[in-house]
Design a protein around this motif. Structure first.
Motif, PDB file in Angstrom:
ATOM      1  N   ASN A  19       0.823  -1.208   0.000  1.00 15.58           N
ATOM      2  CA  ASN A  19       0.000   0.000   0.000  1.00 15.58           C
ATOM      3  C   ASN A  19       0.860   1.264   0.000  1.00 15.58           C
ATOM      4  O   ASN A  19       0.547   2.251  -0.674  1.00 15.58           O
ATOM      5  CB  ASN A  19      -0.927   0.014   1.209  1.00 15.58           C
ATOM      6  N   MET A  20       1.956   1.239   0.755  1.00 13.37           N
ATOM      7  CA  MET A  20       2.842   2.401   0.825  1.00 13.37           C
ATOM      8  C   MET A  20       3.471   2.691  -0.538  1.00 13.37           C
ATOM      9  O   MET A  20       3.587   3.845  -0.955  1.00 13.37           O
ATOM     10  CB  MET A  20       3.944   2.164   1.853  1.00 13.37           C
ATOM     11  N   LEU A  21       3.856   1.634  -1.241  1.00 13.95           N
ATOM     12  CA  LEU A  21       4.557   1.805  -2.512  1.00 13.95           C
ATOM     13  C   LEU A  21       3.626   2.151  -3.661  1.00 13.95           C
ATOM     14  O   LEU A  21       4.005   2.883  -4.581  1.00 13.95           O
ATOM     15  CB  LEU A  21       5.322   0.525  -2.857  1.00 13.95           C
ATOM     16  N   SER A  22       2.406   1.606  -3.608  1.00 12.74           N
ATOM     17  CA  SER A  22       1.502   1.733  -4.752  1.00 12.74           C
ATOM     18  C   SER A  22       0.379   2.735  -4.545  1.00 12.74           C
ATOM     19  O   SER A  22      -0.290   3.120  -5.513  1.00 12.74           O
ATOM     20  CB  SER A  22       0.891   0.366  -5.080  1.00 12.74           C
ATOM     21  N   LEU A 147      17.273  -4.267   3.813  1.00 13.50           N
ATOM     22  CA  LEU A 147      16.835  -2.979   4.329  1.00 13.50           C
ATOM     23  C   LEU A 147      16.187  -3.182   5.686  1.00 13.50           C
ATOM     24  O   LEU A 147      15.319  -4.046   5.839  1.00 13.50           O
ATOM     25  CB  LEU A 147      15.818  -2.333   3.375  1.00 13.50           C
ATOM     26  N   LYS A 148      16.613  -2.384   6.659  1.00 17.28           N
ATOM     27  CA  LYS A 148      15.948  -2.378   7.960  1.00 17.28           C
ATOM     28  C   LYS A 148      14.841  -1.339   7.904  1.00 17.28           C
ATOM     29  O   LYS A 148      15.098  -0.174   7.602  1.00 17.28           O
ATOM     30  CB  LYS A 148      16.956  -2.067   9.075  1.00 17.28           C
ATOM     31  N   PHE A 149      13.620  -1.771   8.220  1.00 20.27           N
ATOM     32  CA  PHE A 149      12.470  -0.925   7.905  1.00 20.27           C
ATOM     33  C   PHE A 149      11.370  -1.081   8.947  1.00 20.27           C
ATOM     34  O   PHE A 149      11.266  -2.102   9.622  1.00 20.27           O
ATOM     35  CB  PHE A 149      11.928  -1.310   6.523  1.00 20.27           C
ATOM     36  N   SER A 150      10.542  -0.049   9.060  1.00 20.87           N
ATOM     37  CA  SER A 150       9.348  -0.097   9.895  1.00 20.87           C
ATOM     38  C   SER A 150       8.221   0.630   9.179  1.00 20.87           C
ATOM     39  O   SER A 150       8.360   1.816   8.843  1.00 20.87           O
ATOM     40  CB  SER A 150       9.601   0.572  11.256  1.00 20.87           C
ATOM     41  N   THR A 151       7.142  -0.075   8.911  1.00 25.89           N
ATOM     42  CA  THR A 151       6.002   0.558   8.241  1.00 25.89           C
ATOM     43  C   THR A 151       5.362   1.628   9.125  1.00 25.89           C
ATOM     44  O   THR A 151       4.666   2.507   8.621  1.00 25.89           O
ATOM     45  CB  THR A 151       4.939  -0.499   7.875  1.00 25.89           C
ATOM     46  N   MET A 152       5.583   1.532  10.427  1.00 23.20           N
ATOM     47  CA  MET A 152       5.007   2.499  11.354  1.00 23.20           C
ATOM     48  C   MET A 152       5.872   3.760  11.490  1.00 23.20           C
ATOM     49  O   MET A 152       5.380   4.827  11.832  1.00 23.20           O
ATOM     50  CB  MET A 152       4.833   1.865  12.740  1.00 23.20           C
ATOM     51  N   ARG A 153       7.167   3.634  11.177  1.00 20.45           N
ATOM     52  CA  ARG A 153       8.087   4.742  11.462  1.00 20.45           C
ATOM     53  C   ARG A 153       8.685   5.358  10.201  1.00 20.45           C
ATOM     54  O   ARG A 153       8.865   6.576  10.111  1.00 20.45           O
ATOM     55  CB  ARG A 153       9.216   4.215  12.355  1.00 20.45           C
ATOM     56  N   SER A 156       7.605   5.749   2.746  1.00 23.87           N
ATOM     57  CA  SER A 156       7.586   4.888   1.556  1.00 23.87           C
ATOM     58  C   SER A 156       8.791   5.160   0.671  1.00 23.87           C
ATOM     59  O   SER A 156       9.235   4.279  -0.075  1.00 23.87           O
ATOM     60  CB  SER A 156       6.293   5.112   0.772  1.00 23.87           C
ATOM     61  N   ALA A 157       9.344   6.368   0.736  1.00 24.79           N
ATOM     62  CA  ALA A 157      10.494   6.709  -0.101  1.00 24.79           C
ATOM     63  C   ALA A 157      11.686   5.811   0.197  1.00 24.79           C
ATOM     64  O   ALA A 157      12.466   5.460  -0.701  1.00 24.79           O
ATOM     65  CB  ALA A 157      10.866   8.184   0.110  1.00 24.79           C
ATOM     66  N   THR A 158      11.831   5.425   1.452  1.00 22.80           N
ATOM     67  CA  THR A 158      12.964   4.581   1.850  1.00 22.80           C
ATOM     68  C   THR A 158      12.916   3.226   1.160  1.00 22.80           C
ATOM     69  O   THR A 158      13.907   2.782   0.565  1.00 22.80           O
ATOM     70  CB  THR A 158      12.960   4.375   3.378  1.00 22.80           C
ATOM     71  N   VAL A 159      11.763   2.569   1.229  1.00 20.89           N
ATOM     72  CA  VAL A 159      11.647   1.252   0.621  1.00 20.89           C
ATOM     73  C   VAL A 159      11.571   1.356  -0.894  1.00 20.89           C
ATOM     74  O   VAL A 159      12.053   0.472  -1.619  1.00 20.89           O
ATOM     75  CB  VAL A 159      10.423   0.490   1.202  1.00 20.89           C
ATOM     76  N   ASP A 160      11.003   2.448  -1.420  1.00 18.87           N
ATOM     77  CA  ASP A 160      10.959   2.665  -2.872  1.00 18.87           C
ATOM     78  C   ASP A 160      12.374   2.774  -3.434  1.00 18.87           C
ATOM     79  O   ASP A 160      12.710   2.162  -4.459  1.00 18.87           O
ATOM     80  CB  ASP A 160      10.158   3.935  -3.176  1.00 18.87           C
ATOM     81  N   GLN A 161      13.202   3.542  -2.759  1.00 17.91           N
ATOM     82  CA  GLN A 161      14.595   3.701  -3.197  1.00 17.91           C
ATOM     83  C   GLN A 161      15.331   2.371  -3.139  1.00 17.91           C
ATOM     84  O   GLN A 161      16.110   2.047  -4.042  1.00 17.91           O
ATOM     85  CB  GLN A 161      15.291   4.742  -2.320  1.00 17.91           C
TER      86      GLN A 161
END
Length: 657
Positions: A19-22, A147-153, A156-161
């Motif tokens: 959802n964040m990416l799209s 990638l170390k990631f948190s959908t709460m924190r 979307s740009a981070t995971v997109d990149q």
């Protein structure tokens, strides 16, 4: 448009990342199975980039061996057989930092499948549990982009990149084969010919599950190797212990030893407390009898109410000891390991480790155990488990076992360490469990045919159990048991007293008889005595007479009443399974026709086997009707267990006679 697959366990955060990416509104929930189809959408950032990328959200999986249609959608996609996604360029494994065992085992399998050409997102990195591990070193160990990631924190740009920087130029295909079990191929949403599929290797169910277990072991080792923080020592110690406790051979030996010690403790530790309760019930009965005038009311209160309920509450110490010890095991973290140990064994019988906890609960009572099968997602697997739980030796069988084993199994030491009576207990508990698995296998091959679902469980760290929770669990279960004794057993005791008292025999039959003889004659002419006479021809091949038939008939309402019923039959008044007079009478009872003892080793073991297999619990049948929403399974359960009990008792009697 290049496509990237999102792969991970259910509830790992795949749909949230999608959802964040799209910018889509893919449904997100905190329970398994919410994603059951394939969703494809372009990245929001496509408008700002020349390279056009799409993201694909697939149903959650725990391994590459599907155990449902939605999981098969994901597996089929990975081998290019999803007609909605025929090819893809990248695979991103979403690792749930809160459930590393299942997430990492899947990631390791995916890495092998694609020859290391995968990407990893460590999601939920903001959780406290994630602070126990060095995810940089885990990612470096995997040797793949991460990638170390948190959908709460994080944005979307981070995971997109991350996805754009690591996008592949060519179509990605498996370099190794997925090992599927023959049974799992029935989940085939795209009609794939698995026998001819180049990326599939068909194996038997045990081999396929063994491959899953291999990745689970590797995941636990990887997790322990890069533990950090204050729990590092405990995490690594737990992993070292698991190498022994979960060993293919040693693990089974430890499992059997642990549960033998539980049964040994139940039998040996409860003696003094049972004697105390026995004496108290007897004294109370005598006191009430002394203050009430002789007659029907006296008999009803003393013989019907006090004797009936008192004959049951004597088992309270054993019930409480059982749950005290099980609570200690659960606190220690061993119960979860026991589920894994039994998973492979259960796979031979068409079940998985999820059935272990309902079976374990069945040692106490079938009713909550049957309700616990709701955690088994596969309907057919659940029914096979549910229909066999009553074969597990519940606490209600203990009175019969104590009476007959204590009377006809001499107490001696075997091989210098094993108590013969405790060993007999262990055999009966093992027998019930083993036969339950055999019947489950028959069900899985016939009425409830289907593949065995994979079993993944997150192992808690080992810890020293504390007394407070164990005492609390013990007290709670004791209250539940006493409530049953004060309601169901009390009611049945009253009914049994009435049926064993009326109709009265003719007065001339009682002239010149002692009180004991009057009680025996009255019982023989009562409703329940006549019924025993009626079924005697049917049970005679098992070595039983009409008196035992009465006991078995009464026990159909509640197994615990068998002992007190025998006491009434033999005109001994208030007796229980520890009563010396009852045991002596059983040993000395002579058949007037054959002039041989009525009770012997063959008859005793015939009764033990009958009670091990027979369905003698109205409450269990009631919960089966409710859980299956019909009478069909109720009649099936009662029917097959009655046939099994009769056949087992018949064979046992004629072998030992």
């Amino acid at each position: 448009m290049k496509k990237t697959l999102l792969i991970g366990p259910a509830n790992s955060g795949k749909s949230a990342i999608f959802n964040m990416l799209s910018g889509a509104n893919r449904k997100v929930a905190n329970y398994n199975g919410i994603t059951v189809d394939t969703a494809t959408a372009g990245l929001i950032s496509n408008s700002r980039h020349e390279e056009q990328l799409a993201i694909v959200d697939l149903p959650g999986i725990y391994s590459l061996v599907p155990s449902s249609i939605d999981e098969a959608v994901t597996t089929s996609t990975l081998i290019g057989r999803n007609n909605q996604v025929t090819e893809f360029h990248d695979v991103v494994c979403v690792v749930d930092c809160a459930r590393l065992d299942s997430s990492l085992s899947l990631t390791l399998a995916m890495k092998d499948l694609f020859g290391g050409k995968i990407k990893v997102i460590f999601n939920k990195i903001d959780l406290d549990i994630a602070k126990n591990y060095d995810f940089d070193k885990i990612g470096q160990h995997l040797g793949v982009p991460y990638l170390k990631f948190s959908t709460m924190r994080d944005s979307s740009a981070t995971v997109d990149q991350f996805i754009r920087e690591n996008a592949s130029a060519s179509v990605l295909t498996p370099v190794n084969k997925i090992q599927l079990s023959n049974e799992s191929t029935e989940y085939n949403p795209f009609s794939v010919n698995f026998e001819e599929e180049e990326h599939i290797q068909l194996e038997n169910e045990v081999a396929a599950l063994s491959n899953i277990e291999k990745y689970q072991r590797e995941a636990r080792d990887l997790k322990a190797s890069y533990a950090i923080g204050k729990n590092k020592g405990l995490i690594q110690l737990s992993n070292k212990i698991d190498h022994i406790v979960l060993h293919p051979i040693l693990g089974g030996v430890i499992f059997l030893a642990v549960f033998y010690l539980i049964f040994h403790s139940i039998y040996t530790w409860s003696g003094p407390a049972m004697d105390l309760i026995d004496g108290g019930v007897g004294a109370f009965g005598e006191y009430v009898s002394s203050i009430l005038p002789p007659g029907m009311l006296n008999s009803f209160i003393v013989d019907g109410v006090i004797a009936g309920v008192g004959g049951v509450i004597i088992f309270l110490p054993q019930i409480m000891i059982l749950f005290f010890l099980l609570s200690l095991l659960e606190q220690s973290g061993y119960i979860s390991r026991a589920s894994i140990i039994t998973d492979r064994a259960m796979s031979y019988f068409g079940l998985n480790g999820k059935a272990f906890l309902p079976y374990l609960s069945g040692f106490a009572c079938s009713v909550p155990a049957i309700m616990a099968t709701r955690t088994i997602s596969d309907k057919k697997e659940r029914l096979a488990t549910l229909m066999t739980i009553p074969l597990i030796t519940c606490s209600a069988r203990l009175p019969v076992y104590i009476l007959l084993i204590g009377t006809f199994v001499p107490e001696k030491t075997i091989f210098g360490i094993f108590n013969s009576q405790a060993l007999s207990f262990f055999f009966l508990y093992f027998l019930g469990s083993f036969v339950a698995l055999i019947i489950a296998k028959i069900f899985r091959l016939t009425l409830y045919k289907g593949s065995t679902t994979s079993f993944i469980i997150e192992l808690p760290l080992y810890q020293l159990p504390t007394l407070k929770p164990a005492l609390k669990a013990m007290t709670f279960k004791g209250k539940v048991f006493l409530k049953k004794a004060g309601t169901i057993i009390l009611g049945l005791s009253m009914v049994i007293w009435f049926l064993s008292t009326f109709p009265k025999p003719a007065e001339q039959l009682l002239v010149g008889k002692t009180d004991a003889e009057v009680a025996s004659i009255s019982l023989e002419h009562s409703t329940i005595g006549q019924f025993g006479k009626l079924i005697e021809p049917v049970i005679k091949p098992l070595g039983y007479n009409w008196k035992m038939g009465v006991g078995i008939t009464v026990a159909m309402g509640a197994r615990e009443l068998f002992v007190s019923t025998l006491g009434t039959i033999y005109a001994l008044g208030d007796v229980d399974e520890e009563s010396t007079t009852l045991r002596q009478r059983l040993q000395s009872e002579i058949d007037p026709v054959t002039n041989k003892p009525v009770f012997n080793t063959a008859v005793a073991w015939s009764l033990l086997i009958f009670f091990a297999f027979a369905m003698q619990c109205i409450s269990t049948l009631g919960i089966v009707k409710r859980e299956t929403d019909g009478w069909g399974h109720v009649f099936l359960m009662f029917g097959y267990m009655t046939v099994l009990a009769y056949g087992g008792a018949f064979i046992t009697y004629h072998i030992l006679i």
